[in-house]
Design an enzyme around this catalytic site. Structure first.
Site, PDB file in Angstrom:
ATOM      1  CG  HIS A 194      -1.677   1.283   1.386  1.00  0.00           C
ATOM      2  ND1 HIS A 194      -2.863   1.546   0.746  1.00  0.00           N
ATOM      3  CD2 HIS A 194      -1.382   2.384   2.120  1.00  0.00           C
ATOM      4  CE1 HIS A 194      -3.269   2.767   1.076  1.00  0.00           C
ATOM      5  NE2 HIS A 194      -2.380   3.280   1.914  1.00  0.00           N
ATOM      6  CD  GLU A 195       1.960   3.542   3.631  1.00  0.00           C
ATOM      7  OE1 GLU A 195       2.156   4.628   3.055  1.00  0.00           O
ATOM      8  OE2 GLU A 195       0.959   3.335   4.337  1.00  0.00           O
ATOM      9  CG  HIS A 248       0.582   6.358  -0.677  1.00  0.00           C
ATOM     10  ND1 HIS A 248      -0.602   6.908  -1.109  1.00  0.00           N
ATOM     11  CD2 HIS A 248       0.295   5.735   0.497  1.00  0.00           C
ATOM     12  CE1 HIS A 248      -1.557   6.655  -0.244  1.00  0.00           C
ATOM     13  NE2 HIS A 248      -1.039   5.933   0.751  1.00  0.00           N
ATOM     14  CG  HIS A 281       5.868  11.291  -5.566  1.00  0.00           C
ATOM     15  ND1 HIS A 281       7.216  11.191  -5.346  1.00  0.00           N
ATOM     16  CD2 HIS A 281       5.614  12.627  -5.668  1.00  0.00           C
ATOM     17  CE1 HIS A 281       7.741  12.401  -5.322  1.00  0.00           C
ATOM     18  NE2 HIS A 281       6.797  13.277  -5.514  1.00  0.00           N
TER      19      HIS A 281
END
Length: 189
Positions: free
Chosen positions: A96-97, A100, A104
């Site tokens: 999940h991280e 991100h 980006h």
């Protein structure tokens, strides 16, 4: 005024429910071990590589469920348990991280909007409660007009935090979607 207390109470109760549900799911899936034996760190590094992201570091950060992606430092920060553990919960959080980080890298518009709002929301959330309580006190002790103005400023500042939460929702859902697709495609779970 009573309406404000009811809304604030409901938001608090919903926040507690979501937090407890998240912790419960994490605890449950922490008991489901991965067949591939990879740690959260290894999962994150592989997902980043598979998506052509080579300039983001995966690091360990203290605490529990303190995981986050830092776009300014280009780091995926995994809590100690997620970083070292080899279970479904660690894999899901790490992926999940990384979702991100992919957002980006691909200039995902909702993430960009959220990132621009972070400094404003940090200030707003720091002062909103003080302005609300100050406004209520001023209304009862000094002047209703001045108190209402200060209270309104506090409510607007609090509203900025709420707006930030609504902008955060599509960012979080998209990161989870990216994580799940990658986890399934790569047979990680």
């Amino acid at each position: 005024m009573m309406g404000y207390y009811i809304i604030a109470g409901l938001i608090f109760i919903v926040s507690l429910y979501v937090s407890n549900k998240l912790k419960s799911k994490f605890k449950h899936y922490s008991k489901v071990h991965l067949q591939n034996g990879m740690s959260g760190r290894e999962i994150a590094e592989k997902m980043l590589r598979d998506n052509g992201i080579n300039d983001v570091k995966v690091i360990s950060t203290p605490g529990q469920l303190t995981d986050h992606y830092n776009p300014s430092k280009k780091t995926v920060n995994l809590s100690e348990a997620v970083y070292t553990q080899r279970n479904a919960a660690a894999a899901a959080v790490a992926a999940h991280e990384c979702g991100h980080a992919i957002q980006h890298a691909k200039a995902y518009s909702w993430l960009q909007m959220r990132s621009k709002l972070v400094p404003v929301v940090q200030v707003a959330s720091q002062f909103s409660q003080w302005a609300i309580f100050g406004g209520l006190i001023l209304m009862t002790m000094v002047s209703v007009g001045v108190g209402q103005t200060v209270l309104l400023v506090g409510i607007i500042l609090y509203g900025m935090g709420t707006l930030f939460s609504f902008i955060t929702l599509p960012v979080e859902y998209d990161a989870s979607k990216r994580a799940l697709v990658w986890l399934e495609t790569e047979n990680m779970l």
